[in-house]
Enzyme design. Structure first.
Site, PDB file in Angstrom:
ATOM      1  N   ALA A  85      -0.629  -9.350   8.030  1.00 56.04           N
ATOM      2  CA  ALA A  85       0.006 -10.230   7.064  1.00 56.04           C
ATOM      3  C   ALA A  85       0.607 -11.329   7.755  1.00 56.04           C
ATOM      4  CB  ALA A  85       1.085  -9.545   6.270  1.00 56.04           C
ATOM      5  N   TYR A 121      22.014   0.993  11.915  1.00 60.82           N
ATOM      6  CA  TYR A 121      21.211   0.214  10.967  1.00 60.82           C
ATOM      7  C   TYR A 121      21.788  -1.036  11.044  1.00 60.82           C
ATOM      8  CZ  TYR A 121      17.769  -0.883   7.594  1.00 60.82           C
ATOM      9  OH  TYR A 121      16.554  -1.315   6.908  1.00 60.82           O
ATOM     10  N   SER A 159       0.786  -1.211  -0.119  1.00 63.62           N
ATOM     11  CA  SER A 159       0.008   0.064  -0.146  1.00 63.62           C
ATOM     12  C   SER A 159       0.851   1.201  -0.043  1.00 63.62           C
ATOM     13  CB  SER A 159      -0.831   0.022   1.202  1.00 63.62           C
ATOM     14  OG  SER A 159      -0.226  -0.182   2.336  1.00 63.62           O
ATOM     15  N   VAL A 163      12.349   8.314   1.370  1.00 63.17           N
ATOM     16  CA  VAL A 163      11.465   8.697   2.447  1.00 63.17           C
ATOM     17  C   VAL A 163      10.082   7.743   2.311  1.00 63.17           C
ATOM     18  CG1 VAL A 163      10.126  10.723   3.366  1.00 63.17           C
ATOM     19  CG2 VAL A 163      12.193  11.258   1.978  1.00 63.17           C
ATOM     20  N   THR A 164       9.872   7.225   3.322  1.00 60.01           N
ATOM     21  CA  THR A 164       8.827   6.401   3.530  1.00 60.01           C
ATOM     22  C   THR A 164       8.262   6.376   5.063  1.00 60.01           C
ATOM     23  OG1 THR A 164       9.761   4.295   4.174  1.00 60.01           O
ATOM     24  CG2 THR A 164       9.415   4.610   1.632  1.00 60.01           C
TER      25      THR A 164
HETATM   26  P1  NAD Z   1       6.258   1.374   4.284  1.00 58.99           P
HETATM   27  O1  NAD Z   1       5.996   1.964   5.889  1.00 58.99           O
HETATM   28  O2  NAD Z   1       6.207   2.703   3.186  1.00 58.99           O
HETATM   29  O3  NAD Z   1       5.345   0.250   3.826  1.00 58.99           O
HETATM   30  C1  NAD Z   1       5.205  -0.714   4.709  1.00 58.99           C
HETATM   31  C2  NAD Z   1       4.043  -1.728   4.218  1.00 58.99           C
HETATM   32  O4  NAD Z   1       3.758  -2.890   4.977  1.00 58.99           O
HETATM   33  C3  NAD Z   1       2.544  -1.125   3.841  1.00 58.99           C
HETATM   34  O5  NAD Z   1       2.048  -1.534   2.802  1.00 58.99           O
HETATM   35  C4  NAD Z   1       1.761  -1.505   5.058  1.00 58.99           C
HETATM   36  O6  NAD Z   1       0.365  -1.381   5.146  1.00 58.99           O
HETATM   37  C5  NAD Z   1       2.543  -2.972   5.133  1.00 58.99           C
HETATM   38  N1  NAD Z   1       2.295  -3.569   6.677  1.00 58.99           N
HETATM   39  C6  NAD Z   1       2.939  -3.177   7.910  1.00 58.99           C
HETATM   40  N2  NAD Z   1       2.504  -4.081   8.944  1.00 58.99           N
HETATM   41  C7  NAD Z   1       1.829  -4.895   8.167  1.00 58.99           C
HETATM   42  C8  NAD Z   1       0.966  -6.071   8.568  1.00 58.99           C
HETATM   43  N3  NAD Z   1       1.019  -6.692   9.955  1.00 58.99           N
HETATM   44  N4  NAD Z   1       0.047  -6.826   7.734  1.00 58.99           N
HETATM   45  C9  NAD Z   1       0.186  -6.372   6.601  1.00 58.99           C
HETATM   46  N5  NAD Z   1       0.974  -5.338   6.026  1.00 58.99           N
HETATM   47  C10 NAD Z   1       1.410  -4.635   6.779  1.00 58.99           C
HETATM   48  O7  NAD Z   1       7.656   0.903   4.161  1.00 58.99           O
HETATM   49  P2  NAD Z   1       8.833   0.656   3.147  1.00 58.99           P
HETATM   50  O8  NAD Z   1      10.140   1.790   3.462  1.00 58.99           O
HETATM   51  O9  NAD Z   1       8.424   0.804   1.793  1.00 58.99           O
HETATM   52  O10 NAD Z   1       9.529  -0.639   3.462  1.00 58.99           O
HETATM   53  C11 NAD Z   1       9.140  -1.669   2.445  1.00 58.99           C
HETATM   54  C12 NAD Z   1      10.636  -2.650   2.818  1.00 58.99           C
HETATM   55  O11 NAD Z   1      11.702  -2.011   2.071  1.00 58.99           O
HETATM   56  C13 NAD Z   1      10.940  -2.943   4.288  1.00 58.99           C
HETATM   57  O12 NAD Z   1      11.623  -4.125   4.231  1.00 58.99           O
HETATM   58  C14 NAD Z   1      12.111  -1.904   4.404  1.00 58.99           C
HETATM   59  O13 NAD Z   1      13.077  -2.259   5.222  1.00 58.99           O
HETATM   60  C15 NAD Z   1      12.619  -1.802   3.047  1.00 58.99           C
HETATM   61  N6  NAD Z   1      13.547  -0.854   2.777  1.00 58.99           N
HETATM   62  C16 NAD Z   1      13.004   0.401   2.793  1.00 58.99           C
HETATM   63  C17 NAD Z   1      13.978   1.469   2.424  1.00 58.99           C
HETATM   64  C18 NAD Z   1      13.604   2.736   2.753  1.00 58.99           C
HETATM   65  O14 NAD Z   1      14.544   3.705   3.063  1.00 58.99           O
HETATM   66  N7  NAD Z   1      12.432   3.218   2.996  1.00 58.99           N
HETATM   67  C19 NAD Z   1      15.247   1.441   1.995  1.00 58.99           C
HETATM   68  C20 NAD Z   1      15.630   0.005   1.599  1.00 58.99           C
HETATM   69  C21 NAD Z   1      14.711  -1.326   2.072  1.00 58.99           C
END
Ligand code: NAD
Length: 397
Positions: free
Chosen positions: A112, A237, A50, A276-277
């Site tokens: 999930a 990290y 999402s 940025v998330t």
């Molecule tokens: P985000 O917070 O934007 O997205 C998280 C997603 O997980 C959302 O869709 C949310 O609804 C879902 N979610 C959370 N808990 C849940 C649950 N219990 N059941 C179902 N859905 C659930 O995060 P993001 O930054 O896009 O991170 C996604 C992945 O990418 C992570 O593994 C993160 O470590 C990795 N990542 C992020 C970055 C960054 O800079 N943001 C960099 C590299 C890797």
């Protein structure tokens, strides 16, 4: 109602439905503008679909590759006049757009980590996707807690260093200044709790459940997202609790590949760039690093957000005849531009010089803030923020 941002530290309590929809449409336009992706997956499950990287993956899969998707997310609908969470509105907008394009779609909203949601998702795959199977599974969850479905015990993820206390510069986004953050090392319980939440166990459970239900295509590919980043963030990290959990993804990838051998399936970790998330804005030190990184990567002309990263993942790494080689641990390195020596040297130089007075000189805080607001649908061109909007939007079935 008229919806304005209400920010508390690293979270915004409101989300703008039209702004979120426009954000989704802009990402779709980006992928469409790059043209169709040949040889992509046909049916994709995105766990964490999402927001952030999961949403961008889903958009690249559907609009780049034409893939049908089932998505899983945990988002809040609007309640008692309050706006829904941004991911809820993103899901609504995604459904609207893929339906117009005639691409199959279903979204399961729930936890999930639970067995129930895994079973509901399997039913959605069978009912929605042609052939009732998936040939790709993207695992993109970021969550602060997880209840183990076998024991009922709830574990919490912690963002702490391991072994030694950590002190470094930090961006106070409320006060717009650079202060110092001090963190005590995590306890053994906090380390194992973080591995339980953000490590590979749930990814393995997903793949086992999908295999058992017979909804995986021969040659299925699954990818989980990780991060490494620069030395300045390693204590919090990579060498901290969250990085230890991320290392567990490598173990899980090997275990999944082994279990999927009968289907010739493979599991990979993709190391993505810092963006940025909602997840990254909660990590100490990271917002300051991202603000500096953005300034430097924009000047170098290789800055990317979620959609640029995920489009490149599909186009250059997953479907290309000559993809860039994986690293020594077999990981996809989508953080290749971020980790270029020139970029990292420039970041390190700015890191030493940055303080509250030099924030705008050495970092792009305005870009950080505007990206943060965009996550919640604010500050997006073409959206009338003074207009009344309907906030109670159902997720289309
Ligand atoms: P985000 O917070 O934007 O997205 C998280 C997603 O997980 C959302 O869709 C949310 O609804 C879902 N979610 C959370 N808990 C849940 C649950 N219990 N059941 C179902 N859905 C659930 O995060 P993001 O930054 O896009 O991170 C996604 C992945 O990418 C992570 O593994 C993160 O470590 C990795 N990542 C992020 C970055 C960054 O800079 N943001 C960099 C590299 C890797």
């Amino acid at each position: 109602m008229v919806v304005q941002p209400r920010i508390r530290s690293f979270i915004c309590l409101t989300a703008h439905p039209e702004g979120c929809a426009e954000n989704v449409r802009q990402q779709i336009r980006y992928v469409n503008g790059k043209g169709a992706i040949e040889n992509g997956p046909k049916n994709v499950l995105v766990v964490g679909c999402s927001t952030g990287y999961g949403l961008a993956s889903r958009i690249a899969a559907s609009f780049g590759c034409g893939a049908g998707t089932v998505g899983v997310a945990f988002e809040k609908p609007s309640d008692k006049g309050r706006t829904a969470s941004p991911g809820w509105y993103n899901n609504v907008a995604f459904h609207d757009e893929v339906k117009k394009a005639g691409i199959p779609v279903a979204t399961v909203n729930g936890d999930a980590f639970s067995d129930e949601v895994k079973q509901e998702t399997i039913q959605a795959i069978k009912a929605t996707l042609p052939g009732g199977k998936v040939d790709q599974v993207i695992y993109s969850l970021a969550s602060p807690r997880r209840t183990d479905p076998k024991t009922g015990e709830t574990y919490k993820a912690t963002l702490k260093p391991i072994g030694q206390p950590f002190e470094n510069k930090n961006l106070n986004t409320d006060k717009q200044n650079v202060d110092i953050v001090s963190l005590e090392p995590a306890s053994d319980e906090e380390i194992s709790g973080t591995i339980k939440v953000m490590g590979g166990e749930d990814w393995e459970l997903w793949m086992e459940a999908l295999a058992e239900a017979g909804v995986l295509e021969e040659g299925v590919q699954t990818i989980a997202y990780s991060y490494i980043g620069p030395e300045v963030t390693w204590p919090i990290y990579t060498n901290g609790t969250i990085g230890t959990a991320k290392k567990d993804l490598g173990r899980a990838a090997k275990a999944i590949t082994e279990k999927l051998s009968g289907l010739c399936g493979t599991a990979h970790v993709s190391v993505n760039k810092a963006v940025v998330t909602q997840a990254s804005s909660a990590i100490p030190v990271v917002p300051l690093y991202i603000s500096i990184l953005f300034k430097i990567m924009k000047a170098a002309g290789n800055h990317e957000g979620c959609i640029e990263q995920m489009d490149r993942l599909y186009r250059d790494f997953l479907t290309s005849d000559a993809p860039p080689p994986p690293d020594e641990e077999g990981r996809i390195r989508l953080d290749d531009y971020e980790m270029l020596p020139d970029i990292q040297q420039a970041v390190a130089g700015n890191w030493i010089r940055i303080n509250t007075d030099t924030l705008s000189e050495f970092a792009d805080f305005d870009a950080y803030q505007s990206e943060f607001l965009r996550l919640f649908g604010f500050g997006i061109d073409g959206v009338d923020y003074d207009a009344d909007v309907e906030v109670d939007l159902p997720l289309p079935s």
